[in-house]
Design a protein around this motif. Sequence first.
Motif, PDB file in Angstrom:
ATOM      1  N   LEU A 285     -27.794  36.079 -33.241  1.00 49.99           N
ATOM      2  CA  LEU A 285     -28.966  36.131 -34.114  1.00 49.99           C
ATOM      3  C   LEU A 285     -28.891  35.238 -35.352  1.00 49.99           C
ATOM      4  O   LEU A 285     -29.919  34.699 -35.755  1.00 49.99           O
ATOM      5  CB  LEU A 285     -29.271  37.567 -34.524  1.00 49.99           C
ATOM      6  N   PRO A 286     -27.725  35.028 -35.975  1.00 46.66           N
ATOM      7  CA  PRO A 286     -27.732  34.103 -37.118  1.00 46.66           C
ATOM      8  C   PRO A 286     -28.223  32.704 -36.728  1.00 46.66           C
ATOM      9  O   PRO A 286     -28.990  32.078 -37.468  1.00 46.66           O
ATOM     10  CB  PRO A 286     -26.268  34.074 -37.570  1.00 46.66           C
ATOM     11  N   GLN A 287     -27.824  32.215 -35.566  1.00 46.40           N
ATOM     12  CA  GLN A 287     -28.275  30.899 -35.111  1.00 46.40           C
ATOM     13  C   GLN A 287     -29.752  30.923 -34.728  1.00 46.40           C
ATOM     14  O   GLN A 287     -30.499  29.995 -35.027  1.00 46.40           O
ATOM     15  CB  GLN A 287     -27.427  30.409 -33.929  1.00 46.40           C
ATOM     16  N   VAL A 288     -30.189  31.995 -34.080  1.00 49.98           N
ATOM     17  CA  VAL A 288     -31.605  32.141 -33.724  1.00 49.98           C
ATOM     18  C   VAL A 288     -32.451  32.115 -34.992  1.00 49.98           C
ATOM     19  O   VAL A 288     -33.443  31.389 -35.085  1.00 49.98           O
ATOM     20  CB  VAL A 288     -31.842  33.451 -32.937  1.00 49.98           C
ATOM     21  N   ARG A 289     -32.047  32.889 -35.979  1.00 49.08           N
ATOM     22  CA  ARG A 289     -32.776  32.946 -37.254  1.00 49.08           C
ATOM     23  C   ARG A 289     -32.789  31.585 -37.931  1.00 49.08           C
ATOM     24  O   ARG A 289     -33.820  31.144 -38.436  1.00 49.08           O
ATOM     25  CB  ARG A 289     -32.155  34.001 -38.159  1.00 49.08           C
ATOM     26  N   HIS A 290     -31.655  30.900 -37.911  1.00 48.60           N
ATOM     27  CA  HIS A 290     -31.562  29.566 -38.524  1.00 48.60           C
ATOM     28  C   HIS A 290     -32.526  28.574 -37.851  1.00 48.60           C
ATOM     29  O   HIS A 290     -33.230  27.830 -38.533  1.00 48.60           O
ATOM     30  CB  HIS A 290     -30.127  29.056 -38.445  1.00 48.60           C
ATOM     31  N   ILE A 291     -32.555  28.571 -36.538  1.00 49.05           N
ATOM     32  CA  ILE A 291     -33.445  27.663 -35.809  1.00 49.05           C
ATOM     33  C   ILE A 291     -34.904  27.955 -36.153  1.00 49.05           C
ATOM     34  O   ILE A 291     -35.695  27.042 -36.408  1.00 49.05           O
ATOM     35  CB  ILE A 291     -33.217  27.770 -34.279  1.00 49.05           C
ATOM     36  N   MET A 292     -35.262  29.219 -36.183  1.00 49.75           N
ATOM     37  CA  MET A 292     -36.643  29.588 -36.475  1.00 49.75           C
ATOM     38  C   MET A 292     -37.031  29.212 -37.905  1.00 49.75           C
ATOM     39  O   MET A 292     -38.104  28.654 -38.136  1.00 49.75           O
ATOM     40  CB  MET A 292     -36.866  31.078 -36.211  1.00 49.75           C
TER      41      MET A 292
ATOM     42  N   LEU B 214     -26.475  41.417 -37.382  1.00 43.86           N
ATOM     43  CA  LEU B 214     -26.456  40.012 -36.966  1.00 43.86           C
ATOM     44  C   LEU B 214     -25.569  39.761 -35.747  1.00 43.86           C
ATOM     45  O   LEU B 214     -25.587  38.672 -35.189  1.00 43.86           O
ATOM     46  CB  LEU B 214     -25.970  39.120 -38.122  1.00 43.86           C
ATOM     47  N   ASN B 215     -24.794  40.743 -35.345  1.00 45.87           N
ATOM     48  CA  ASN B 215     -23.845  40.555 -34.247  1.00 45.87           C
ATOM     49  C   ASN B 215     -24.462  40.698 -32.863  1.00 45.87           C
ATOM     50  O   ASN B 215     -23.751  40.756 -31.878  1.00 45.87           O
ATOM     51  CB  ASN B 215     -22.670  41.536 -34.384  1.00 45.87           C
ATOM     52  N   ARG B 216     -25.761  40.739 -32.792  1.00 46.19           N
ATOM     53  CA  ARG B 216     -26.432  40.859 -31.504  1.00 46.19           C
ATOM     54  C   ARG B 216     -26.703  39.485 -30.903  1.00 46.19           C
ATOM     55  O   ARG B 216     -26.854  38.501 -31.614  1.00 46.19           O
ATOM     56  CB  ARG B 216     -27.744  41.612 -31.659  1.00 46.19           C
ATOM     57  N   ALA B 217     -26.812  39.483 -29.581  1.00 45.75           N
ATOM     58  CA  ALA B 217     -27.154  38.254 -28.862  1.00 45.75           C
ATOM     59  C   ALA B 217     -28.656  38.248 -28.587  1.00 45.75           C
ATOM     60  O   ALA B 217     -29.313  39.298 -28.601  1.00 45.75           O
ATOM     61  CB  ALA B 217     -26.388  38.188 -27.544  1.00 45.75           C
TER      62      ALA B 217
END
Length: 135
Positions: free
Chosen positions: A20-27, A73-76
């Motif tokens: 999720l940290p990377q998903v959030r960053h991309i968004m 945040l540790n979720r995929a």
Amino acid sequence: MKAKDIMVQKVICVDMDERLPQVRHIMETNGFHHLPVTDNGKLVGIISDRDLLRLISPFIDSVSEQARDLDTLNRAAHQVMTRQPITVKAETPVEEIVAWLKRVDISCLPVTDDEGYVIGIISWRDLVSHATYKD
């Protein structure tokens, strides 16, 4: 007019195991409200900014942040995505796209080919920007 005429063709997708940290960053970096999730390149789900707002602790990066907040945040991606999203094909008429958005109260539709690969995405914003009005 058809989906291929208004869809965004350069679609950024994330792998289903992306955190999720990377998903959030991309968004946030790209100003996206939706992000298709793929497995071996094929669409398996979609994550919206509303999904992230609902799941990620509001205390992240604040003085009140605790370990349990960071655990959110540790979720995929596959753990929070909407599975089996409604999709359309490139030849789908715009009228059908509008009907889907209204009928199921969603705000975007991935466009896939016959094998399930993402070739575009259409949001309500795309529809508004391509709208023509008749007297």
